[in-house]
Design a protein around this motif. Structure first.
Motif, PDB file in Angstrom:
ATOM      1  N   GLY A   1       7.332  -8.965  16.387  1.00 32.25           N
ATOM      2  CA  GLY A   1       8.760  -8.763  16.580  1.00 32.25           C
ATOM      3  C   GLY A   1       9.642  -9.698  15.788  1.00 32.25           C
ATOM      4  N   GLY A   2       9.062 -10.687  15.096  1.00 33.63           N
ATOM      5  CA  GLY A   2       9.861 -11.666  14.362  1.00 33.63           C
ATOM      6  C   GLY A   2      10.130 -11.225  12.934  1.00 33.63           C
ATOM      7  N   ASN A   3      10.486 -12.182  12.089  1.00 32.46           N
ATOM      8  CA  ASN A   3      10.705 -11.911  10.672  1.00 32.46           C
ATOM      9  C   ASN A   3      10.635 -13.217   9.903  1.00 32.46           C
ATOM     10  OD1 ASN A   3      13.560 -13.043  10.429  1.00 32.46           O
ATOM     11  ND2 ASN A   3      13.845 -11.497  12.031  1.00 32.46           N
ATOM     12  N   LEU A   4      10.677 -13.129   8.589  1.00 31.96           N
ATOM     13  CA  LEU A   4      10.468 -14.316   7.754  1.00 31.96           C
ATOM     14  C   LEU A   4      11.577 -15.354   7.892  1.00 31.96           C
ATOM     15  CD1 LEU A   4      12.452 -14.241   5.008  1.00 31.96           C
ATOM     16  CD2 LEU A   4      10.905 -12.406   4.385  1.00 31.96           C
ATOM     17  N   LEU A   5      12.768 -14.949   8.345  1.00 29.90           N
ATOM     18  CA  LEU A   5      13.861 -15.910   8.479  1.00 29.90           C
ATOM     19  C   LEU A   5      13.525 -17.017   9.473  1.00 29.90           C
ATOM     20  CD1 LEU A   5      16.944 -13.488   8.511  1.00 29.90           C
ATOM     21  CD2 LEU A   5      16.032 -14.813   6.586  1.00 29.90           C
TER      22      LEU A   5
ATOM     23  N   GLN B   1       0.849  -1.186   0.000  1.00 27.32           N
ATOM     24  CA  GLN B   1       0.000   0.000   0.000  1.00 27.32           C
ATOM     25  C   GLN B   1       0.888   1.239   0.000  1.00 27.32           C
ATOM     26  OE1 GLN B   1      -1.215  -0.786   4.389  1.00 27.32           O
ATOM     27  NE2 GLN B   1      -1.491   1.415   4.108  1.00 27.32           N
ATOM     28  N   TYR B   2       0.234   2.381  -0.130  1.00 26.04           N
ATOM     29  CA  TYR B   2       0.900   3.657   0.112  1.00 26.04           C
ATOM     30  C   TYR B   2       0.357   4.195   1.431  1.00 26.04           C
ATOM     31  CZ  TYR B   2       2.730   3.541  -4.606  1.00 26.04           C
ATOM     32  OH  TYR B   2       3.412   3.177  -5.742  1.00 26.04           O
ATOM     33  N   TRP B   3       1.263   4.653   2.281  1.00 26.78           N
ATOM     34  CA  TRP B   3       0.781   5.081   3.592  1.00 26.78           C
ATOM     35  C   TRP B   3       1.200   6.518   3.858  1.00 26.78           C
ATOM     36  CZ3 TRP B   3       3.843   4.322   8.503  1.00 26.78           C
ATOM     37  CH2 TRP B   3       5.198   4.140   8.248  1.00 26.78           C
ATOM     38  N   ILE B   4       1.734   6.843   5.001  1.00 22.07           N
ATOM     39  CA  ILE B   4       1.990   8.231   5.386  1.00 22.07           C
ATOM     40  C   ILE B   4       2.847   8.935   4.332  1.00 22.07           C
ATOM     41  CG2 ILE B   4       3.086   9.693   7.125  1.00 22.07           C
ATOM     42  CD1 ILE B   4       2.279   7.639   9.211  1.00 22.07           C
ATOM     43  N   ASN B   5       2.420  10.146   3.960  1.00 22.60           N
ATOM     44  CA  ASN B   5       3.110  10.953   2.944  1.00 22.60           C
ATOM     45  C   ASN B   5       3.210  10.224   1.604  1.00 22.60           C
ATOM     46  OD1 ASN B   5       3.548  13.065   4.797  1.00 22.60           O
ATOM     47  ND2 ASN B   5       5.421  12.082   5.551  1.00 22.60           N
ATOM     48  N   ASN B   6       2.227   9.348   1.352  1.00 25.69           N
ATOM     49  CA  ASN B   6       2.157   8.615   0.079  1.00 25.69           C
ATOM     50  C   ASN B   6       3.415   7.786  -0.180  1.00 25.69           C
ATOM     51  OD1 ASN B   6       0.430   7.999  -2.073  1.00 25.69           O
ATOM     52  ND2 ASN B   6       1.556   9.357  -3.463  1.00 25.69           N
ATOM     53  N   THR B   7       3.986   7.263   0.914  1.00 23.02           N
ATOM     54  CA  THR B   7       5.196   6.444   0.818  1.00 23.02           C
ATOM     55  C   THR B   7       4.817   4.988   0.568  1.00 23.02           C
ATOM     56  OG1 THR B   7       6.289   7.896   2.400  1.00 23.02           O
ATOM     57  CG2 THR B   7       7.300   5.740   2.013  1.00 23.02           C
ATOM     58  N   PRO B   8       5.443   4.320  -0.417  1.00 21.93           N
ATOM     59  CA  PRO B   8       5.123   2.903  -0.638  1.00 21.93           C
ATOM     60  C   PRO B   8       5.615   2.043   0.528  1.00 21.93           C
ATOM     61  CG  PRO B   8       6.954   3.581  -2.033  1.00 21.93           C
ATOM     62  CD  PRO B   8       6.426   4.825  -1.392  1.00 21.93           C
ATOM     63  N   LEU B   9       4.758   1.145   0.966  1.00 19.55           N
ATOM     64  CA  LEU B   9       5.120   0.210   2.038  1.00 19.55           C
ATOM     65  C   LEU B   9       5.635  -1.061   1.367  1.00 19.55           C
ATOM     66  CD1 LEU B   9       5.062   0.186   5.118  1.00 19.55           C
ATOM     67  CD2 LEU B   9       2.843  -0.919   5.017  1.00 19.55           C
ATOM     68  N   ARG B  10       6.944  -1.271   1.435  1.00 19.57           N
ATOM     69  CA  ARG B  10       7.575  -2.405   0.756  1.00 19.57           C
ATOM     70  C   ARG B  10       7.716  -3.570   1.733  1.00 19.57           C
ATOM     71  NH1 ARG B  10       7.704  -2.978  -4.436  1.00 19.57           N
ATOM     72  NH2 ARG B  10       9.889  -3.643  -4.605  1.00 19.57           N
ATOM     73  N   ILE B  11       7.236  -4.734   1.300  1.00 19.86           N
ATOM     74  CA  ILE B  11       7.213  -5.925   2.143  1.00 19.86           C
ATOM     75  C   ILE B  11       8.266  -6.920   1.676  1.00 19.86           C
ATOM     76  CG2 ILE B  11       5.800  -7.835   2.990  1.00 19.86           C
ATOM     77  CD1 ILE B  11       4.949  -5.045   3.970  1.00 19.86           C
TER      78      ILE B  11
ATOM     79  N   SER C   1       7.777 -10.688   5.995  1.00 16.12           N
ATOM     80  CA  SER C   1       8.088  -9.931   7.207  1.00 16.12           C
ATOM     81  C   SER C   1       7.076  -8.798   7.294  1.00 16.12           C
ATOM     82  CB  SER C   1       9.509  -9.361   7.156  1.00 16.12           C
ATOM     83  OG  SER C   1      10.477 -10.376   7.306  1.00 16.12           O
ATOM     84  N   PHE C   2       6.387  -8.719   8.408  1.00 18.17           N
ATOM     85  CA  PHE C   2       5.373  -7.682   8.572  1.00 18.17           C
ATOM     86  C   PHE C   2       5.998  -6.284   8.487  1.00 18.17           C
ATOM     87  CE2 PHE C   2       2.734 -10.830  11.185  1.00 18.17           C
ATOM     88  CZ  PHE C   2       1.863 -11.060  10.135  1.00 18.17           C
ATOM     89  N   PRO C   3       5.191  -5.264   8.220  1.00 18.63           N
ATOM     90  CA  PRO C   3       5.707  -3.889   8.258  1.00 18.63           C
ATOM     91  C   PRO C   3       6.437  -3.608   9.576  1.00 18.63           C
ATOM     92  CG  PRO C   3       3.484  -3.902   7.369  1.00 18.63           C
ATOM     93  CD  PRO C   3       3.771  -5.309   7.823  1.00 18.63           C
ATOM     94  N   GLY C   4       7.616  -2.998   9.451  1.00 18.73           N
ATOM     95  CA  GLY C   4       8.408  -2.704  10.637  1.00 18.73           C
ATOM     96  C   GLY C   4       9.161  -3.893  11.180  1.00 18.73           C
ATOM     97  N   HIS C   5       9.149  -5.012  10.462  1.00 20.87           N
ATOM     98  CA  HIS C   5       9.850  -6.230  10.862  1.00 20.87           C
ATOM     99  C   HIS C   5      10.840  -6.621   9.764  1.00 20.87           C
ATOM    100  CE1 HIS C   5       6.197  -6.368  13.295  1.00 20.87           C
ATOM    101  NE2 HIS C   5       6.740  -7.284  14.074  1.00 20.87           N
ATOM    102  N   GLY C   6      11.930  -7.274  10.164  1.00 16.00           N
ATOM    103  CA  GLY C   6      12.894  -7.730   9.172  1.00 16.00           C
ATOM    104  C   GLY C   6      13.341  -6.594   8.277  1.00 16.00           C
TER     105      GLY C   6
END
Length: 650
Positions: A132-136, A95-105, A156-161
């Protein structure tokens, strides 16, 4: 005062104190929250669920281009499964979120071995990690699924990994609601971590649908903990494509989880700052409580995998969420004494069985019809359980898992007796009234993997008229050693002390009885005070010994015996030999310190956890309960030394 009268009063006082103390000790575990049976309605407002379809605009979500970027492709030989897998590391935009920044997963795709060129289209599944985890952390699961011919994607969720976005800290779980007027706005959504992770999971399904080898009619979703919550959100939002959902160690009724004193959800959202039952927080939470999602007609077939002793979600929340699930194709696999990701029974066989049923119309899970009956007996009541099990595959065993709701009790799993196609088991009453929690487990014959499903969880009270005589007997039994020890001491000192000093000695014993009795009361009180405090500079989440004995005793089953033995022995000896009694009472806090020190290295395993690494200050500190216990033991030992010196002067 004669020695005989003195000893009589000592015995009477000791009996009263002991009877009250140990009666309270056995029943002080506290009654657990009510567990709803199948003929009762869980405590939630179903009508709120009807707002959810309007809340999520799938068409709008899918307008955002995925912009998939493949970072690398490699071939992996997996020793465990003796197969080759193709692994792709990639990024996509959710998605695009704050300040139209792309959220890269950040994501990883694992494809099954198709060297034979005979697989054709394969089913696919989204796999998600905990907070708090990540895909690894998920590659073992990905390889297992790929070995069984599934294409699996982990994110990895947003803000993770390596994914962009905010971490799952409190201000992103509960955003700033100062300007909230009852309307959910896009800006508010973009400040809510639940919304961000759900969109990431929905778009992960679209990534799978972009793979030419994936069968678009056979898509599943699973995740543990935070990933389990997301599974219930995203599978419902994208119900047109997701046919099967497997939330692991996650449930709805978040208001119960966040308000349960021992729940580790208190480490995520501070209950002292937010009241989840009152607006505006409750208005927002209802849009992100899985119990409302599973209750909609959109909900896919769902398998709940959980443990009775989950450290985040109380067992009644699994019951309520299972009950609320508005799809006839649903099942539960509950592990007795299972915690949040550990002490859980193997679930690989159960997962494969469920996926085969929901994606390929394979054999259905067993239908478990439980008949409960609390019958009267001469001495009280007993619980009789009858299980009628209907299943498409052979049944290996049927168990009844039981847990007495008393301090220090552990879960027991007993095989039920089969007769005329039904399974039965009876549980007799204890010597005192107590509640019992129980459920039926059906284990299936499924090749190399353990496969089991369970019933709903129930709780009933089993009573007996033997309770009062039992505690009187306990009181007398514990008072007698004190009486005999003090009588021996008085007789011994009578022959050694001059008549003029005997009254002083009796006063000393009276002070000892009152003083040591007081210290024992404080030790008893310290059972319910925090031993340690997690996050002392923020949430101040305390864990007492009573909580350990109630919720975590299955981790250290021997510890309950040590605690009760030390409490009883220390109480008895302290009244006569304070030094020895104090040293015995020290065993428990010293063991707690040693266990705590031995577990410190485990914290190092969480250094890469996004949630833990973002915390400031110490993770734990010593609680008042542990300090009070040590101080009271010191007082007992100190008084014993003083008594010896004073007696020499007499």
């Amino acid at each position: 005062m004669t020695i005989k009268k003195f000893l009589l009063k000592v015995t009477l006082i000791s009996f009263i104190l002991l009877a009250i103390s140990y009666t309270a000790l056995f029943i002080s575990a506290g009654r657990a929250p009510d567990i709803h049976s199948l003929d009762q309605n869980p405590e939630f407002e179903v009508q709120s669920a009807y707002d959810l379809p309007d809340f999520w605009n799938l068409t709008e979500i899918q307008k955002i281009p995925l912009n998939i970027t493949i970072e690398d492709t490699r071939y992996v030989w997996d020793e465990t499964h003796q197969k080759n897998f193709t692994v792709q590391n990639l990024y996509y935009t959710s998605q695009y979120w704050i300040n139209n920044t792309p959220l890269r997963i950040d994501a990883a795709l694992v494809f099954p071995d198709n060297s034979s060129k005979q697989l054709g289209l394969v089913p696919a599944i989204v796999v998600m990690h905990g907070i708090g985890g990540n895909l690894l952390q998920l590659f073992n699961q990905l390889y297992f699924l790929a070995a069984n011919n599934y294409t699996a994607i982990a994110i990895s969720f947003p803000g993770h990994g390596n994914s962009s976005g905010p971490p799952p800290v409190q201000e992103w779980i509960i955003p700033n609601l100062a300007g909230y007027n009852g309307t959910i706005t896009p800006d508010l959504l973009n400040q809510t971590h639940f919304y961000l992770i759900t969109r990431a999971a929905v778009r992960a399904v679209d990534v799978l649908l972009n793979q030419s080898v994936v069968d678009p009619t056979r898509i599943a979703m699973t995740g543990g903990s935070y990933g389990g919550l997301t599974t219930m959100f995203a599978s419902n939002v994208y119900w047109q494509k997701v046919r099967s959902a497997i939330p692991v160690i996650a449930s709805g009724n978040l208001d119960i989880s966040f308000s349960t004193p021992w729940s580790l959800t208190n480490l995520i959202v501070n209950p002292n700052e937010y009241d989840l039952t009152q607006p505006p927080v409750s208005d927002l939470i209802q849009y992100f409580d899985p119990i409302y999602y599973v209750n909609t007609t959109n909900n896919p077939a769902t398998l709940f995998i959980a443990g009775t002793n989950d450290d985040f979600f109380p067992v009644e929340t699994f019951n309520n969420t299972f009950y609320a699930t508005n799809n006839a194709t649903k099942a539960m696999s509950m592990t007795p004494a299972g915690h949040h990701g550990f002490l859980m029974d193997p679930m690989e066989g159960t997962v494969l069985y469920w996926l085969n049923h929901t994606l390929f119309n394979g054999p259905a899970p067993p239908i478990i019809d439980v008949v409960r009956d609390v019958e009267s007996t001469i001495f009280g009541s007993k619980l009789k359980i009858t299980a009628n099990v209907t299943c498409d595959v052979p049944i290996s065993k049927v168990f009844l898992a039981t847990h007495w709701e008393i301090m220090g009790a552990t879960w027991k799993k007993t095989e039920m007796t089969q007769s005329s196609g039904v399974w039965t088991l009876e549980k007799q009453h204890l010597p005192f009234n107590a509640e019992i929690t129980y459920f039926v487990i059906v284990e299936l014959e499924n090749g190399e993997y353990i496969t089991f499903f369970s019933s709903y969880v129930w709780r009933d009270e089993i009573t007996t008229w033997l309770e009062i005589p039992f505690f009187i007997l306990i009181g007398v039994g514990l008072a007698m050693p004190i009486y005999l020890l003090m009588r021996r001491d008085v007789r011994k000192m009578k022959s050694r002390i001059e008549a003029t000093n005997q009254r002083r000695y009796l006063y000393l014993n009276g002070i000892q009885l009152a003083g040591m009795g007081t210290t024992e009361i404080f030790i008893f009180v310290s059972l319910f005070l925090p031993l340690v405090v997690a996050l002392p500079e923020s949430n101040s989440f305390g864990i007492s010994l009573a909580v350990v004995l109630n919720e975590f005793i299955d981790l250290f089953p021997f510890f309950a015996y040590v605690v009760f033995t030390c409490l009883i022995t220390g109480f008895i000896l302290t009244m006569s030999k304070p030094v020895l009694g104090g040293l015995i009472n020290l065993i428990v806090p010293i063991m707690l310190v040693m266990i705590g020190l031995s577990m410190l290295p485990m914290l190092g395993a969480y250094e890469d956890n996004t949630l833990v690494s973002g915390l400031s200050g110490p993770l734990v500190s010593v609680g008042i309960g542990l300090i009070l216990w040590f101080v009271m033991c010191g007082v007992q030992i100190g008084f014993g030394i003083f008594k010896r010196k004073y007696q020499k002067r007499l």
